[in-house]
Write an enzyme that holds these catalytic residues in place. Sequence first.
Site, PDB file in Angstrom:
ATOM      1  N   ASP A   1       9.331   2.863  -0.035  1.00 16.69           N
ATOM      2  CA  ASP A   1       8.206   3.619   0.615  1.00 16.69           C
ATOM      3  C   ASP A   1       8.527   3.419   2.044  1.00 16.69           C
ATOM      4  OD1 ASP A   1       6.065   4.619   2.025  1.00 16.69           O
ATOM      5  OD2 ASP A   1       4.418   3.712   0.316  1.00 16.69           O
TER       6      ASP A   1
ATOM      7  N   LYS B   1       3.998   9.030   8.852  1.00 11.95           N
ATOM      8  CA  LYS B   1       3.681   8.462  10.244  1.00 11.95           C
ATOM      9  C   LYS B   1       4.787   8.891  11.196  1.00 11.95           C
ATOM     10  CE  LYS B   1       0.954   5.007   8.288  1.00 11.95           C
ATOM     11  NZ  LYS B   1       0.806   3.935   7.108  1.00 11.95           N
TER      12      LYS B   1
ATOM     13  N   TYR C   1       1.095  -1.101   0.207  1.00 15.09           N
ATOM     14  CA  TYR C   1      -0.209   0.064  -0.076  1.00 15.09           C
ATOM     15  C   TYR C   1       0.910   1.329  -0.187  1.00 15.09           C
ATOM     16  CZ  TYR C   1      -3.530   3.499   1.746  1.00 15.09           C
ATOM     17  OH  TYR C   1      -4.166   4.602   1.838  1.00 15.09           O
TER      18      TYR C   1
HETATM   19  C1  PLP Z   1       0.214   4.534   5.573  1.00 11.78           C
HETATM   20  C2  PLP Z   1       0.908   4.382   4.409  1.00 11.78           C
HETATM   21  C3  PLP Z   1       0.976   5.410   3.353  1.00 11.78           C
HETATM   22  C4  PLP Z   1      -0.109   6.557   3.273  1.00 11.78           C
HETATM   23  O1  PLP Z   1       0.238   7.323   4.204  1.00 11.78           O
HETATM   24  P1  PLP Z   1      -1.162   8.598   4.742  1.00 11.78           P
HETATM   25  O2  PLP Z   1      -0.357   9.403   5.580  1.00 11.78           O
HETATM   26  O3  PLP Z   1      -2.205   7.668   5.325  1.00 11.78           O
HETATM   27  O4  PLP Z   1      -1.379   9.266   3.712  1.00 11.78           O
HETATM   28  C5  PLP Z   1       1.825   5.036   2.225  1.00 11.78           C
HETATM   29  N1  PLP Z   1       2.496   4.259   2.417  1.00 11.78           N
HETATM   30  C6  PLP Z   1       2.880   3.218   3.418  1.00 11.78           C
HETATM   31  C7  PLP Z   1       3.875   2.115   3.273  1.00 11.78           C
HETATM   32  C8  PLP Z   1       1.833   3.411   4.292  1.00 11.78           C
HETATM   33  O5  PLP Z   1       1.939   2.485   5.557  1.00 11.78           O
END
Ligand code: PLP
Length: 429
Positions: A235, A263, A142
């Site tokens: 990511d 995060k 994701y």
């Molecule tokens: C949570 C998450 C996102 C998206 O971040 P948001 O702040 O919710 O937009 C993107 N990549 C990864 C790996 C994530 O866990």
Amino acid sequence: MENSKALFERAVKVMPGGVNSPVRAFKSVGGAPLFISRADRSKIYDVDGNSYIDYVSSWGPMILGHNNAAIRTAVINAVQEGLSFGAPTEAEVKLAEKIVSFAPGVEMVRMVNSGTEAVMSALRLARAYTGRRKIIKYEGCYHGHADSMLVKAGSGALTTGQPDSLGVTDCVAEDTLITSYNDLAGTEELLKKYEVACVIVEPVAGNMGVVLPGEGFLSGLRDLCDTYGALLIFDEVITGFRLAKGGAQEYYGVRADLATYGKIIGGGMPVGAYGGRTEIMELVSPIGTVYQAGTLSGNPVAMAAGLAQLEALENADIYGHINKMGAKLATGLTDIARNLEIKSVVNQAGSLVCQFFGVEAAEDYQSVKMANTNLYARYFREMLAAGVYLAPSQFESAFINYAHTEKDIDDTLNAAQKALKKMRGEGVI
Ligand SMILES: *Cc1c(COP(=O)(O)O)cnc(C)c1O
């Protein structure tokens, strides 16, 4: 205060599903979500008067535990100077310097407001840098909700992607190529067949439960990207500052060209960032021609929270503790399942832990998809009743934070032992 049930009844009338982000709705575990009134250290408290050992940790940001005194003080001090100026501040320079000093390969960063925004911007930058369109993404990873990331595999091998959400157009989806996590051969076939701008990957997949990169997967991606002239994007929205100070790039010793963060870097405030080598980052406006902007980006209150969090990560033996607690939880859950003869696998990377039911391996999307989500839902409810707040979905990680004590883990394992034994006794597992 009204109770959770009453609040949820009001919420569903004015917000889709009663929530502002889907997984909060408890849809995959049944029942209505709990409304939380406060959180402190390893515990969260609902409006109904219950407390829980929390493993959601706001989905990762609260690595120091909830209501950390240093972050709270930094935020209060920042608030007293004004909430937002729309002009440069010292705090954003300090946070950028901190990120650059922590993260290998990151020489420059741009602050944004969420992980989604960081990914969306990094993809645009990778396309600009390479002059190519296609992007490779892994099934089950994701990367936030930008259109080009809400794409699933098309039918047949080596085809381009299809929209995975209504509202995403075929045109956008066909530029995203999908293959299986841990599949280097599949990645190479796509790189051979198409002109690929970048490969984006979660260095540890944390959004299909926890799935670890196999031996040589990440370094193999590095080599493939070099061979075929594509950029490698890690990511690190979950793994950044969690696996190690320098995230997965440090933990696995593999350099990405660009990394995305979110995060943890906001300390609980909405912050994201993307960064990489100066040569690439200098394409970003205003010095470069890749447009990207944000009215509230680098917000001084958010920067203060992020900076306090990263400073704390520098000073204490956070990683030793959370990784030890992660191992303790994973080993304990594995032993419980083995003793009760329950088919299950526990994946762990440092402070990220996930137990899958009904499968013996969880190595990619195909295998995690086989997990028994009904069993997880029942287990989740048993654990909640015992005062343990797990993610309300099989396909999420448990996040250990610095405030989790040995006793928290022991209490959690005792609850798991009771819950699974009970389910065993009833023949549901
Ligand atoms: C949570 C998450 C996102 C998206 O971040 P948001 O702040 O919710 O937009 C993107 N990549 C990864 C790996 C994530 O866990």
